[in-house]
Design an enzyme around this catalytic site. Structure first.
Site, short mmCIF file in Angstrom:
data_model
loop_
_atom_site.label_atom_id
_atom_site.label_comp_id
_atom_site.label_asym_id
_atom_site.label_seq_id
_atom_site.Cartn_x
_atom_site.Cartn_y
_atom_site.Cartn_z
N CYS A 91 42.20 78.38 67.53
CA CYS A 91 40.85 77.77 67.17
C CYS A 91 40.07 77.85 66.02
CB CYS A 91 40.11 78.05 68.35
SG CYS A 91 40.79 77.74 70.13
N HIS A 345 34.82 70.88 71.13
CA HIS A 345 35.63 71.89 70.54
C HIS A 345 37.07 71.39 70.23
CE1 HIS A 345 37.64 75.27 69.36
NE2 HIS A 345 37.74 75.94 70.45
N CYS A 375 36.51 83.17 68.33
CA CYS A 375 37.43 83.66 69.17
C CYS A 375 38.51 82.82 68.99
CB CYS A 375 37.26 83.95 70.46
SG CYS A 375 36.75 82.57 71.50
#
Length: 389
Positions: A91, A345, A375
């Site tokens: 990510c 996202h 994260c």
């Protein structure tokens, strides 16, 4: 010593990562090409001067395979002489691209470089790079973690349990994200950062009508009897409402030195002050933002009180709320224009999307220092400090 500054930052609107999403018809190469084209148009730089383009993409398979970043810059009309590479830190892939780009400028390896990212989750679904029946971890990891690693949703549940974060807290935080994002859109605060694409001008997942009562009616998203037996402490608080959605989008930032910016007549928006990356427990997985924040503040010789704005990626409400408990940060300074729960996202694009939103928020609010952290799967986290100039 050379510095590194951001002189332009743009992103697409963020679409739903589903077949009927607003950007699902756009090839991921074209999503990224749009931001690269807009970046040079808005900055006025000659793309021939760009030393490298570093892009983040998580699922590098199918339409996102074969070094997507290279083909995006070719589609954007950049000269063939401009190189590109595509990186994967899950990510945080495009935040890592920012780190690499800035470090290259500071070292003298680059004068002008683009950090960017893209993910089309409607066309290339998450985990599509792991064929059925294939093990991406290998026997050594299985031996080290004999009970097995877990999906991110289970990690989010374990975080909720470990930090005693109630369902109501998570839902309230999620509603706040939507309300802040909706207000930012209504006030025109995203106008400077968003590059409309094919008639799509707004983030598709922002729900200004969201309420805690509505979210409270949603079922747990990750309940699994086997994990319930393995982890009896889990209360199953994570839902689709207090987690980030799946999305399509792209983003890009242009990075150079103050000296080169002055020579080219570019206006620096923020200086890339300090960087950190950490590893953490891959079962809890998403808690690396806590030590990463501590590490980057230490490297910056700053304290939490020095930071005016924070961007903490809202993969799940529990991640940000656990981070807040451990750091003591003022939630009023966190994701002030909404976060990933509302905006979306799109994995590989999220790092530079956060940076783009943060840089513009710093300008709008007159913030001196800002901190971004994310994260990442596998128990990783990136963090960086920006300074307005």
């Amino acid at each position: 010593m050379r510095d590194a500054v951001i002189v332009e930052a743009v992103r697409t609107p963020i679409g739903k990562g589903k077949p009927n999403g607003a950007l699902a018809h756009v090839h991921p190469v074209e999503l990224l090409a749009h931001t690269l084209r807009t970046l040079v148009e808005r900055s006025g730089v000659d793309p021939a001067l760009i030393d490298d383009v570093i892009g983040g993409t998580v699922d590098q398979v199918g339409e996102q395979a074969m070094n997507t970043t290279r083909y995006a810059l070719l589609s954007a009309g950049f000269p063939e002489t401009v190189p590109a590479t595509t990186v994967d830190r899950q990510c945080g892939s495009s935040q890592q691209a920012v780190h690499f780009a800035a470090q290259g400028v500071i070292s003298g390896a680059y004068d002008l470089v683009v950090a960017c990212g893209v993910e089309s989750m409607s066309r290339v679904p998450m985990w599509s790079n792991v064929p059925p029946g294939k093990d991406p971890f290998g026997p050594g990891v299985a031996e080290r973690y004999p009970e097995g690693l877990v999906p991110q949703g289970i990690s989010a549940e374990l975080i909720s349990a470990k930090w005693s974060i109630a369902r109501e807290q998570m839902d309230t935080f999620a509603v706040s994200s939507h309300l802040k994002a909706a207000e930012a859109w209504e006030k025109g605060l995203f106008d400077a950062e968003v590059a409309p694409l094919e008639g799509v001008a707004r983030d598709e997942c922002v729900r200004p009508s969201s309420t805690a009562e509505i979210l409270g009616g949603l079922k747990p998203a990750y309940y699994d009897p086997a994990f319930a037996e393995r982890f009896p402490q889990i209360e199953w608080n994570v839902t689709a409402g207090n987690a980030s959605p799946i999305n399509d989008g792209a983003s890009a930032v242009l990075i150079t030195s103050s000296e080169t910016a002055a020579r080219l007549g570019l206006r620096p928006l923020a200086r890339l002050h300090s960087f950190a990356v950490t590893g953490s427990d891959p079962v809890l997985m998403l808690t690396g933002v806590i030590p990463a924040t501590e590490k980057v503040l230490r490297r910056a010789s700053l304290t939490l009180d020095d930071i005016d704005l924070f961007e903490v990626n809202e993969a799940f409400s529990s991640v940000v709320l656990a981070w807040q408990q451990e750091t003591g940060a003022d939630l009023g300074k966190v994701n002030v224009h909404g976060g990933a729960i509302a905006i979306g996202h799109p994995l590989g694009a999220s790092g530079t999307r956060l940076t783009t939103t943060l840089v513009h928020a710093m300008q709008e609010r007159g913030a001196r220092y800002a901190l971004q952290t994310m994260c990442e799967a596998g128990g990783l986290a990136n963090a960086m400090v920006l300074e307005r100039v």
